[in-house]
Motif scaffolding. Structure first.
Motif, PDB file in Angstrom:
ATOM      1  N   GLY A  15       0.906  -1.172   0.041  1.00 63.64           N
ATOM      2  CA  GLY A  15      -0.199  -0.109  -0.010  1.00 63.64           C
ATOM      3  C   GLY A  15       0.905   1.435  -0.043  1.00 63.64           C
ATOM      4  O   GLY A  15       2.091   1.281  -0.411  1.00 63.64           O
ATOM      5  N   ASP A  16       0.321   2.267   0.484  1.00 70.06           N
ATOM      6  CA  ASP A  16       1.097   3.638   0.643  1.00 70.06           C
ATOM      7  C   ASP A  16       2.401   3.448   1.643  1.00 70.06           C
ATOM      8  O   ASP A  16       3.295   4.343   1.244  1.00 70.06           O
ATOM      9  N   LYS A  17       2.423   2.668   2.246  1.00 76.08           N
ATOM     10  CA  LYS A  17       3.619   2.484   3.183  1.00 76.08           C
ATOM     11  C   LYS A  17       4.936   2.128   2.393  1.00 76.08           C
ATOM     12  O   LYS A  17       5.897   2.209   2.903  1.00 76.08           O
ATOM     13  N   ASP A  22       0.214  -3.844   3.889  1.00 76.20           N
ATOM     14  CA  ASP A  22      -0.821  -3.128   4.409  1.00 76.20           C
ATOM     15  C   ASP A  22      -2.304  -4.215   4.376  1.00 76.20           C
ATOM     16  O   ASP A  22      -2.723  -4.632   3.344  1.00 76.20           O
ATOM     17  N   GLU A  23      -2.693  -4.454   5.721  1.00 73.76           N
ATOM     18  CA  GLU A  23      -3.579  -5.375   5.786  1.00 73.76           C
ATOM     19  C   GLU A  23      -4.872  -5.510   5.002  1.00 73.76           C
ATOM     20  O   GLU A  23      -5.606  -6.097   4.641  1.00 73.76           O
ATOM     21  N   THR A  25      -5.209  -3.722   2.208  1.00 71.70           N
ATOM     22  CA  THR A  25      -5.112  -4.018   0.845  1.00 71.70           C
ATOM     23  C   THR A  25      -5.267  -5.703   0.444  1.00 71.70           C
ATOM     24  O   THR A  25      -5.658  -5.939  -0.350  1.00 71.70           O
TER      25      THR A  25
END
Length: 232
Positions: A15-17, A22-23, A25
């Motif tokens: 995800g954005d991280k 990103d759980e 996602t």
């Protein structure tokens, strides 16, 4: 489709991280796959390791060792994602080309087919088990081995373009393209080894953006806004 191979990028699952998981996602991916499994589609999955490690960017570590770290990154990804899949009600199995103790089972075509017969989603982790081969190559190799009908290539970009859309705002997206043209123009669908393997074994691909709503379901049903990579 009866059987498909879904390729997920590690970065997309972060995800954005941009790193790790990103759980939300991953859970969304799991819910989409469950719809297809409930409809009777057999699904194999390969996941890249880029959310943890990209060995080719290292200037100090031996390439063989760097690639081995990348293989282990894909094992971690597959174990994590398979557990999220289980949390939404699917049965899973993680297969690797090398022994990982009790974490995974050893890959063979017979083992994969037995897992499919049991209604499991099968994760192909650990790459090919050899350095110098990417998860792109693993994706095509496993798709050919399990006789998948097509590869569903879920990417951060929503298809195949004539140039990098992040750099060129006037880049043009292909609705469909022949694999030979992909190779000749060195378009960034998969790496060259994977593209040639796809061409030689006549394995088609559907390339689409993971972040679009229900993109995996739509792709498996042939309703994609991305690009069809055609083989002859």
């Amino acid at each position: 489709m009866k059987r498909v191979l879904l390729k997920l990028s590690g970065e997309a699952l972060a995800g954005d991280k941009k790193t790790g998981f990103d759980e939300a996602t991953v859970t969304e991916v799991a819910k989409q796959v469950k719809v297809l499994v409930d409809e009777g589609t057999e699904i194999g999955i390969v996941i890249g390791g880029g959310n943890f490690w990209r060995g080719r960017t290292s200037e100090t570590i031996d390439r063989t060792k760097a690639d081995q770290i990348g293989m282990l990154a894909t094992v971690m990804n597959c174990i994590y994602v398979s557990e999220i899949f289980r949390s939404v009600g699917m049965k899973t199995e993680v297969l690797t080309p090398f022994v990982c103790g009790a974490f995974t089972k050893l890959f063979s075509k017979d083992e994969a087919n037995e897992c499919f017969a049991q209604g499991k989603v099968v994760f192909f982790a650990g790459g090919t088990g050899h350095p110098y081969f990417s998860t792109d190559t693993t994706t095509v190799l496993r798709a050919v081995e399990i006789e998948a009908e097509t590869i569903l290539l879920a990417k951060a970009i929503d298809g195949v373009y004539d140039s990098d859309p992040k750099i060129n705002p006037n880049a043009v997206k292909y609705d469909s393209i022949d694999i030979q043209e992909v190779i000749d123009k060195k378009l960034a669908v998969m790496d060259l080894t994977a593209s040639i393997l796809s061409m030689e074994n006549k394995m088609p691909m559907l390339v689409f953006g993971l972040n679009e709503e229900n993109s995996i379901i739509k792709a498996a049903r042939g309703e994609i806004n991305g690009t069809r990579v055609i083989v002859k």
